[in-house]
Design a protein around this motif. Sequence first.
Motif, PDB file in Angstrom:
ATOM      1  N   ASN A 117      -1.082  -1.996   0.575  1.00  0.00           N
ATOM      2  CA  ASN A 117      -2.215  -1.181   0.120  1.00  0.00           C
ATOM      3  C   ASN A 117      -1.824  -0.278  -1.036  1.00  0.00           C
ATOM      4  O   ASN A 117      -2.581  -0.107  -1.995  1.00  0.00           O
ATOM      5  N   GLN A 118      -0.639   0.324  -0.968  1.00  0.00           N
ATOM      6  CA  GLN A 118      -0.177   1.184  -2.060  1.00  0.00           C
ATOM      7  C   GLN A 118       0.049   0.379  -3.335  1.00  0.00           C
ATOM      8  O   GLN A 118      -0.303   0.816  -4.430  1.00  0.00           O
ATOM      9  N   TYR A 119       0.640  -0.798  -3.192  1.00  0.00           N
ATOM     10  CA  TYR A 119       0.893  -1.655  -4.345  1.00  0.00           C
ATOM     11  C   TYR A 119      -0.424  -2.057  -5.017  1.00  0.00           C
ATOM     12  O   TYR A 119      -0.568  -1.960  -6.234  1.00  0.00           O
ATOM     13  N   LEU A 120      -1.402  -2.477  -4.203  1.00  0.00           N
ATOM     14  CA  LEU A 120      -2.697  -2.862  -4.759  1.00  0.00           C
ATOM     15  C   LEU A 120      -3.445  -1.659  -5.334  1.00  0.00           C
ATOM     16  O   LEU A 120      -4.180  -1.793  -6.317  1.00  0.00           O
ATOM     17  N   GLY A 121      -3.251  -0.486  -4.738  1.00  0.00           N
ATOM     18  CA  GLY A 121      -3.846   0.735  -5.277  1.00  0.00           C
ATOM     19  C   GLY A 121      -3.302   1.073  -6.656  1.00  0.00           C
ATOM     20  O   GLY A 121      -4.053   1.467  -7.556  1.00  0.00           O
ATOM     21  N   ARG A 122      -1.976   0.922  -6.829  1.00  0.00           N
ATOM     22  CA  ARG A 122      -1.373   1.166  -8.148  1.00  0.00           C
ATOM     23  C   ARG A 122      -1.883   0.159  -9.169  1.00  0.00           C
ATOM     24  O   ARG A 122      -2.149   0.505 -10.321  1.00  0.00           O
ATOM     25  N   LEU A 123      -2.030  -1.075  -8.744  1.00  0.00           N
ATOM     26  CA  LEU A 123      -2.546  -2.121  -9.629  1.00  0.00           C
ATOM     27  C   LEU A 123      -3.989  -1.820 -10.037  1.00  0.00           C
ATOM     28  O   LEU A 123      -4.356  -1.928 -11.212  1.00  0.00           O
ATOM     29  N   LYS A 124      -4.796  -1.399  -9.088  1.00  0.00           N
ATOM     30  CA  LYS A 124      -6.186  -1.046  -9.365  1.00  0.00           C
ATOM     31  C   LYS A 124      -6.261   0.139 -10.321  1.00  0.00           C
ATOM     32  O   LYS A 124      -7.080   0.172 -11.242  1.00  0.00           O
ATOM     33  N   SER A 125      -5.386   1.122 -10.100  1.00  0.00           N
ATOM     34  CA  SER A 125      -5.352   2.298 -10.970  1.00  0.00           C
ATOM     35  C   SER A 125      -4.985   1.907 -12.408  1.00  0.00           C
ATOM     36  O   SER A 125      -5.586   2.389 -13.363  1.00  0.00           O
ATOM     37  N   ALA A 126      -4.023   1.013 -12.552  1.00  0.00           N
ATOM     38  CA  ALA A 126      -3.621   0.566 -13.885  1.00  0.00           C
ATOM     39  C   ALA A 126      -4.764  -0.185 -14.563  1.00  0.00           C
ATOM     40  O   ALA A 126      -4.995  -0.021 -15.772  1.00  0.00           O
ATOM     41  N   ILE A 127      -5.487  -0.979 -13.812  1.00  0.00           N
ATOM     42  CA  ILE A 127      -6.613  -1.721 -14.376  1.00  0.00           C
ATOM     43  C   ILE A 127      -7.739  -0.765 -14.791  1.00  0.00           C
ATOM     44  O   ILE A 127      -8.298  -0.895 -15.880  1.00  0.00           O
TER      45      ILE A 127
END
Length: 131
Positions: A117-127
């Motif tokens: 979840n944290q990894y996908l959250g960082r990815l979403k934030s970057a996008i």
Amino acid sequence: MFKDVNLLNNALNASWKRNEVISNNIANANTPNFKKSKVLFEDMLAESLRGRGIQGTLTHKKHYQIGLKPVHQQEYKIQTEGHYSTRRDGNNVDIDVEMAELAKNSILYDTLSTQLNQYLGRLKSAINEGK
């Protein structure tokens, strides 16, 4: 990047399957001649990380992978421990050990899902920041 997600996904799948296997072991704790099973993932992953064993090189997309899989493609395997019995009825399930393994696996699953979840959250934030 996607290799990390694949590895976390495979680890979550192994942990989920381990929960099912342990629950099955507990459910059959009083079944005569039942042999417990376990899920192998971490040992296979460690072997893959060490690079031990034979690994084939794929030269065509339709070829099968032989030997060790790359770390991000590592999957679990279920093994039945039938070489010993701890009771006279032939059953080898120790309910206390299984309950401890279930608790340990629950913590592992929660940790892995939090990491994903944290990894996908960082990815979403970057996008979202790139708009």
